[in-house]
Design a protein around this motif. Structure first.
Motif, PDB file in Angstrom:
ATOM      1  N   UNK A   5       0.843  -1.209   0.000  1.00  0.00           N
ATOM      2  CA  UNK A   5       0.000   0.000   0.000  1.00  0.00           C
ATOM      3  C   UNK A   5       0.870   1.247   0.000  1.00  0.00           C
ATOM      4  N   UNK A   6       1.868   1.263   0.866  1.00  0.00           N
ATOM      5  CA  UNK A   6       2.732   2.438   0.966  1.00  0.00           C
ATOM      6  C   UNK A   6       3.570   2.614  -0.304  1.00  0.00           C
ATOM      7  N   UNK A   7       4.156   1.530  -0.812  1.00  0.00           N
ATOM      8  CA  UNK A   7       5.010   1.629  -2.000  1.00  0.00           C
ATOM      9  C   UNK A   7       4.218   2.089  -3.223  1.00  0.00           C
ATOM     10  N   UNK A   8       3.049   1.483  -3.432  1.00  0.00           N
ATOM     11  CA  UNK A   8       2.238   1.877  -4.587  1.00  0.00           C
ATOM     12  C   UNK A   8       1.647   3.263  -4.387  1.00  0.00           C
ATOM     13  N   UNK A   9       1.306   3.587  -3.146  1.00  0.00           N
ATOM     14  CA  UNK A   9       0.818   4.934  -2.857  1.00  0.00           C
ATOM     15  C   UNK A   9       1.870   5.988  -3.147  1.00  0.00           C
ATOM     16  N   UNK A  10       3.116   5.667  -2.826  1.00  0.00           N
ATOM     17  CA  UNK A  10       4.222   6.581  -3.126  1.00  0.00           C
ATOM     18  C   UNK A  10       4.376   6.743  -4.639  1.00  0.00           C
ATOM     19  N   UNK A  11       4.277   5.639  -5.394  1.00  0.00           N
ATOM     20  CA  UNK A  11       4.364   5.715  -6.863  1.00  0.00           C
ATOM     21  C   UNK A  11       3.263   6.601  -7.435  1.00  0.00           C
ATOM     22  N   UNK A  12       2.045   6.420  -6.937  1.00  0.00           N
ATOM     23  CA  UNK A  12       0.927   7.231  -7.409  1.00  0.00           C
ATOM     24  C   UNK A  12       1.130   8.706  -7.064  1.00  0.00           C
ATOM     25  N   UNK A  13       1.650   8.963  -5.879  1.00  0.00           N
ATOM     26  CA  UNK A  13       1.891  10.341  -5.448  1.00  0.00           C
ATOM     27  C   UNK A  13       2.978  10.993  -6.287  1.00  0.00           C
ATOM     28  N   UNK A  14       4.084  10.270  -6.509  1.00  0.00           N
ATOM     29  CA  UNK A  14       5.173  10.817  -7.319  1.00  0.00           C
ATOM     30  C   UNK A  14       4.710  11.096  -8.746  1.00  0.00           C
TER      31      UNK A  14
END
Length: 479
Positions: free
Chosen positions: A382-391
């Motif tokens: 969740x955190x890793x993909x959330x970071x990708x989406x945010x970036x």
């Protein structure tokens, strides 16, 4: 006029009628700005504008972070019984974007008429006051009304800051200037996420935590009034109003500061294509702007679905997946730490790659990461993909903010960008209800399939219709 001495004589023509001399004077102002090296004085202006953008994004993005608190307090519901219900989180989001829509489409002309500096300040004070009143509302109706009113000011501010930035930054650092602005601005994301994590689940001094999140932003933003005195008016805007003496005075002071820091004489201004002094709404429908206007309308309708579909809904989406309110806010705080990193990474590519290509690549990343996000419940994933989406979302954001400002001339820049930008606000109003409907009937997977379809249309619009702007002066792009 290609020398500083020649350019400094602009004041002698302050009362001249529009004609060939006026065109040359305006071109000289632009050429002088574009040759300035990236010294401390230039970056100081960028940072001052960026601080205003920080508070603007704080107010804009706290919507999703305080939503669980509004639901917990019984003021709103997570979903709505009907598609356009007025008691759910979707109505709160829609109220904000309705205000943004009116502010951008109806009030974008204010910065073209009254100047970038004044509207930058007063629109910020407007939405700070409105959000302060909103913080003391106890009904969905009162909450939504004052969120609409604050959205009016935020909408005007969004347009003004972008216009202001594009006109003050020299062409060789325009992309990097927007990257720094967005990095500072998006620092508001982890700040509001962390404050929400600390405050939203609790109450202090008889006030719910979500109210404190709103009030802290308003109190902090008030200090931008103090910063205003250090910002000059845009010389390009002054020249477009035939106020050549004022434009020359502002630019001469900046040139003196830059030259003292540069350590050697400034390079001579390069050639700059003269452009017309006057412009109106109809000009955005004439070549070459007509195609750009259509492209940006399509782009904004669908990019909003991808950006705000995640940013405003991520805490609610996580709760829907069975994660507690406290845990969802903790995850979004960690994800929010990546928000300023997107523009900082973008700084490395901002003036090296075509803006349209960056937007297309990041939209593709958004599609892949979003669909994977909808299929996981693992905290790490969740955190890793959330970071990708945010970036991806934030790199798209700083890139298109620079890009759309480049596509129109100074005389219509604020109102034209305001018009095309307003379509993103209209889209957000309806897409918030559609996302609420998709979440209710099709779950988190349905939401991200909807977002993926929207981002595919973003790729097609920019990829097929977007002009190249890298390294060109604003006047050259406007030819």
């Amino acid at each position: 006029m290609t020398t500083l001495e020649g350019a400094s004589s602009l004041g002698a023509k302050e009362t001249s009628v529009p004609g060939e001399d006026s065109l040359v004077d305006k071109a000289a102002i632009s050429a002088r700005l574009d040759r300035l090296p990236a010294t401390r004085s230039v970056w100081k202006l960028i940072v001052l504008l960026s601080l205003g953008f920080f508070f603007e994004l704080y107010d804009l993005l706290f919507t999703g972070y305080i939503a669980p608190g509004l639901v917990k307090a019984g003021i709103l519901t997570a979903t709505t019984h009907g598609l356009f219900g007025t008691s759910g989180v979707a109505s709160f989001i829609a109220s904000l974007f309705s205000g943004l829509f009116v502010g951008t489409i109806a009030c974008g002309f204010l910065a073209d008429r009254f100047g970038r500096r004044a509207i930058f300040t007063y629109s910020l004070l407007w939405y700070v006051a409105a959000n302060t009143v909103m913080a003391f509302q106890d009904t969905a109706t009162g909450l939504n009304f004052w969120r609409f009113v604050s959205g009016l000011g935020i909408g005007v501010e969004l347009i003004t800051i972008g216009t202001y930035m594009s006109e003050l930054a020299p062409k060789h650092m325009r992309g990097r200037a927007f990257a720094v602005c967005q990095a500072i601005g998006f620092s508001a994301v982890p700040v509001v996420a962390f404050l929400s994590y600390l405050l939203v689940p609790k109450s202090f001094l008889g006030l719910d935590g979500w109210r404190w999140v709103v009030l802290i932003g308003g109190i902090s933003a008030a200090f931008v009034w103090y910063l205003r005195r250090n910002l000059p008016e845009s010389p390009r805007w002054l020249a477009s109003k035939q106020r050549f003496a004022e434009a020359d005075a502002v630019l001469s002071r900046l040139e003196a500061q830059v030259e003292s820091q540069y350590g050697r004489p400034l390079p001579p201004p390069g050639p700059s294509e003269p452009i017309a002094i006057k412009g109106g709404f109809s000009d955005m429908w004439k070549a070459p702007y007509r195609k750009r206007t259509v492209m940006l309308i399509v782009f904004h309708i669908f990019q909003t679905v991808g950006f705000y579909g995640f940013a405003n809904w991520v805490p609610t989406l996580l709760v829907k997946q069975g994660i507690t309110v406290t845990s969802s806010l903790l995850y979004t705080t960690v994800i929010g730490l990546a928000a300023p990193l997107g523009p900082l990474l973008g700084y490395l590519i901002a003036d090296r790659f075509e803006r349209k290509h960056v937007i297309v690549c990041m939209a593709a990343l958004n599609i892949v990461a979003g669909l994977l996000f909808s299929q996981t419940t693992s905290a790490v994933a969740i955190v890793m993909l959330g970071v990708c989406l945010t970036l991806a979302g934030n790199i798209i954001s700083f890139t298109y903010h620079a890009y759309q400002q480049e596509l129109y001339p100074t005389t219509i820049r604020a109102r034209a960008v305001g018009f095309v930008y307003s379509w993103s606000r209209a889209s957000a109003v309806f897409s918030s209800f559609i996302i609420a409907f998709m979440l209710k009937d099709f779950g988190v997977t349905g939401v991200f399939v909807f977002i993926a379809g929207a981002m595919m249309l973003v790729i097609l619009a920019i990829g097929l219709m977007g002009p190249r702007t890298l390294g060109k002066s604003l006047e050259d792009i406007s030819r």
